[in-house]
Design a protein around this motif. Sequence first.
Motif, short mmCIF file in Angstrom:
data_model
loop_
_atom_site.label_atom_id
_atom_site.label_comp_id
_atom_site.label_asym_id
_atom_site.label_seq_id
_atom_site.Cartn_x
_atom_site.Cartn_y
_atom_site.Cartn_z
N ARG A 261 8.74 2.87 9.64
CA ARG A 261 8.72 4.52 9.26
C ARG A 261 7.63 5.03 10.23
NH1 ARG A 261 10.51 6.27 4.80
NH2 ARG A 261 9.01 8.23 4.55
N GLU A 262 7.71 6.53 10.31
CA GLU A 262 6.83 7.08 11.18
C GLU A 262 5.56 7.33 10.63
OE1 GLU A 262 6.74 11.56 13.70
OE2 GLU A 262 8.64 10.80 12.67
N ARG A 263 5.50 7.40 9.27
CA ARG A 263 4.34 7.53 8.63
C ARG A 263 4.18 6.59 7.51
NH1 ARG A 263 3.92 11.85 5.48
NH2 ARG A 263 6.09 12.42 5.40
N PRO A 264 3.93 5.27 7.92
CA PRO A 264 4.00 4.22 7.02
C PRO A 264 2.65 4.36 5.82
CG PRO A 264 3.06 3.60 8.85
CD PRO A 264 3.54 4.89 9.01
N VAL A 265 3.22 3.80 4.78
CA VAL A 265 2.20 3.81 3.58
C VAL A 265 1.06 2.50 3.77
CG1 VAL A 265 1.73 3.34 1.26
CG2 VAL A 265 3.62 4.92 1.84
N ALA A 266 0.04 2.61 3.92
CA ALA A 266 -0.93 1.57 4.19
C ALA A 266 -0.92 0.73 2.97
CB ALA A 266 -2.24 2.18 4.81
N ILE A 267 -0.71 -0.43 3.05
CA ILE A 267 -0.61 -1.33 1.85
C ILE A 267 -1.57 -2.48 1.88
CG2 ILE A 267 1.01 -2.61 0.02
CD1 ILE A 267 3.18 -0.88 1.22
N ARG A 268 -2.39 -2.82 0.85
CA ARG A 268 -3.26 -4.11 0.81
C ARG A 268 -3.07 -4.64 -0.60
NH1 ARG A 268 -8.77 -2.60 4.21
NH2 ARG A 268 -7.81 -1.92 6.15
N VAL A 269 -3.50 -5.85 -0.48
CA VAL A 269 -3.32 -6.88 -1.71
C VAL A 269 -4.78 -7.27 -2.05
CG1 VAL A 269 -1.93 -8.85 -2.50
CG2 VAL A 269 -1.16 -7.50 -0.81
N ALA A 270 -5.00 -7.18 -3.38
CA ALA A 270 -6.25 -7.93 -3.78
C ALA A 270 -6.13 -8.07 -5.26
CB ALA A 270 -7.34 -6.91 -3.76
N ARG A 271 -6.97 -8.89 -5.79
CA ARG A 271 -7.02 -9.35 -7.12
C ARG A 271 -7.77 -7.81 -7.92
NH1 ARG A 271 -10.44 -11.77 -11.08
NH2 ARG A 271 -12.09 -11.89 -9.51
N VAL A 272 -7.01 -7.18 -8.55
CA VAL A 272 -7.60 -6.02 -9.01
C VAL A 272 -7.52 -6.16 -10.58
CG1 VAL A 272 -7.27 -3.67 -9.01
CG2 VAL A 272 -6.64 -4.81 -7.18
N PRO A 273 -8.62 -5.81 -11.31
CA PRO A 273 -8.55 -5.50 -12.64
C PRO A 273 -7.51 -4.73 -13.31
CG PRO A 273 -10.86 -5.23 -11.98
CD PRO A 273 -9.87 -5.23 -10.83
N PRO A 274 -6.77 -4.79 -14.46
CA PRO A 274 -5.72 -3.90 -14.88
C PRO A 274 -6.04 -2.64 -15.01
CG PRO A 274 -6.02 -6.05 -16.53
CD PRO A 274 -7.11 -5.78 -15.47
N LEU A 275 -5.28 -1.86 -14.27
CA LEU A 275 -5.26 -0.48 -13.73
C LEU A 275 -4.21 0.19 -13.05
CD1 LEU A 275 -7.46 2.20 -14.14
CD2 LEU A 275 -8.56 1.68 -11.96
N VAL B 273 -4.76 8.37 -14.43
CA VAL B 273 -4.98 7.03 -14.71
C VAL B 273 -4.33 6.64 -15.93
CG1 VAL B 273 -6.87 5.29 -15.35
CG2 VAL B 273 -7.19 7.45 -13.61
N VAL B 274 -3.77 5.46 -15.80
CA VAL B 274 -3.25 4.76 -16.97
C VAL B 274 -3.99 3.58 -17.36
CG1 VAL B 274 -1.41 3.81 -18.05
CG2 VAL B 274 -0.94 5.48 -16.46
N ALA B 275 -4.94 3.46 -18.35
CA ALA B 275 -5.68 2.50 -18.88
C ALA B 275 -5.97 2.48 -20.18
CB ALA B 275 -7.11 2.98 -17.92
N GLU B 276 -6.70 1.16 -20.40
CA GLU B 276 -6.74 0.58 -21.96
C GLU B 276 -7.95 1.48 -22.28
OE1 GLU B 276 -4.96 -0.81 -23.46
OE2 GLU B 276 -3.47 -1.65 -22.22
N SER B 277 -7.86 1.93 -23.69
CA SER B 277 -9.03 2.72 -24.05
C SER B 277 -9.46 2.20 -25.42
CB SER B 277 -8.79 4.17 -24.07
OG SER B 277 -7.82 4.70 -25.07
N ALA B 278 -10.26 2.66 -26.35
CA ALA B 278 -10.51 2.40 -27.62
C ALA B 278 -9.41 2.54 -28.27
CB ALA B 278 -11.70 3.00 -28.15
N VAL B 279 -8.67 3.48 -28.26
CA VAL B 279 -7.34 3.77 -29.05
C VAL B 279 -6.06 3.23 -28.57
CG1 VAL B 279 -8.49 6.06 -30.02
CG2 VAL B 279 -7.10 6.08 -27.89
N GLY B 280 -6.33 2.25 -27.49
CA GLY B 280 -4.95 1.78 -27.06
C GLY B 280 -4.58 2.29 -25.39
N ARG B 281 -3.42 2.03 -25.09
CA ARG B 281 -3.27 2.32 -23.61
C ARG B 281 -2.83 4.02 -23.51
NH1 ARG B 281 1.13 -1.18 -21.44
NH2 ARG B 281 -0.61 -2.61 -21.71
N ARG B 282 -3.64 4.57 -22.61
CA ARG B 282 -3.55 6.19 -22.56
C ARG B 282 -3.51 6.73 -21.09
NH1 ARG B 282 -8.26 9.13 -25.79
NH2 ARG B 282 -9.65 7.72 -24.12
#
Length: 264
Positions: free
Chosen positions: A116-130, A142-151
């Motif tokens: 691609r002429e404008r590639p997406v820069a992609i990196r890999v890491a151990r990331v907490p659920p988010l 943002v899709v994340a866990e909250s006190a009332v569940g996934r939001r």
Amino acid sequence: MSGEAGDDLEHALLEVRALIESTVAIHRGRSVRRQQIATIEGGYGAVLDAAEELIVGADRTIDIVHARMPGASEQLDRAQRSERELIYRARETVSVRLLASPALLDESYVREQLGRERPVAIRVARVPPLQALLIDGTTGLVVAESAVGRRASLIRAPEVLHTLHILFESVWSNAVPAGERIVFGGRDRAMLARQILGALRAGVTDEVAARELTVSVRTYRRYVAEIMALLGANSRFQAGVRAAELGLLPPASAPGPGGAGSLS
């Protein structure tokens, strides 16, 4: 990534959740034209609609975090794939970065960027659920866990966006470029990976291991970082142990003369 870095990330995520919940509490009941944090109702269809609007409207930057949450559904996986396709609708002036956990990295999507002429820069890491989509530093989805569940939340609160930005930059700077990571599928690369893992488990120094593999110490250390990211290991020793548990290494045996017999 080190255990200390992982603890920092977990702390940052807790800050993000607390900021979201506190800001929602502050603005609850107020009649304002534009809330700083708004919950997105209607499931992942509504989330994708919001993502499309943000991506198409981006002027400068799009930063994405893909890390599977515990119990994530196939619907979430489909939403992530659809979101990646939406990226191609961004303006030519926009730079895009995608940070993915090893489990969510799409190898075909990585290879697709090479042509691609404008590639997406992609990196890999151990990331907490988010799951996060950050636009121009001014808006976040943002899709994340909250006190009332996934939001799913549309965020414009500066303090929350600042924390998310710091979190992203911290992980990105230590992540492995996806195009350079070791894939265990190829015979030559798999052999190299097993040799490096054997050296890690045996505690062989970088200089000795690099010499045995006929690569530079710098290249060897890059390979080590890639393998640790793939295995989600916090330390070199843990990477060796985890590789053995996954069947990537034979059972440990007594080292031969010179202490680096596992590399021959």
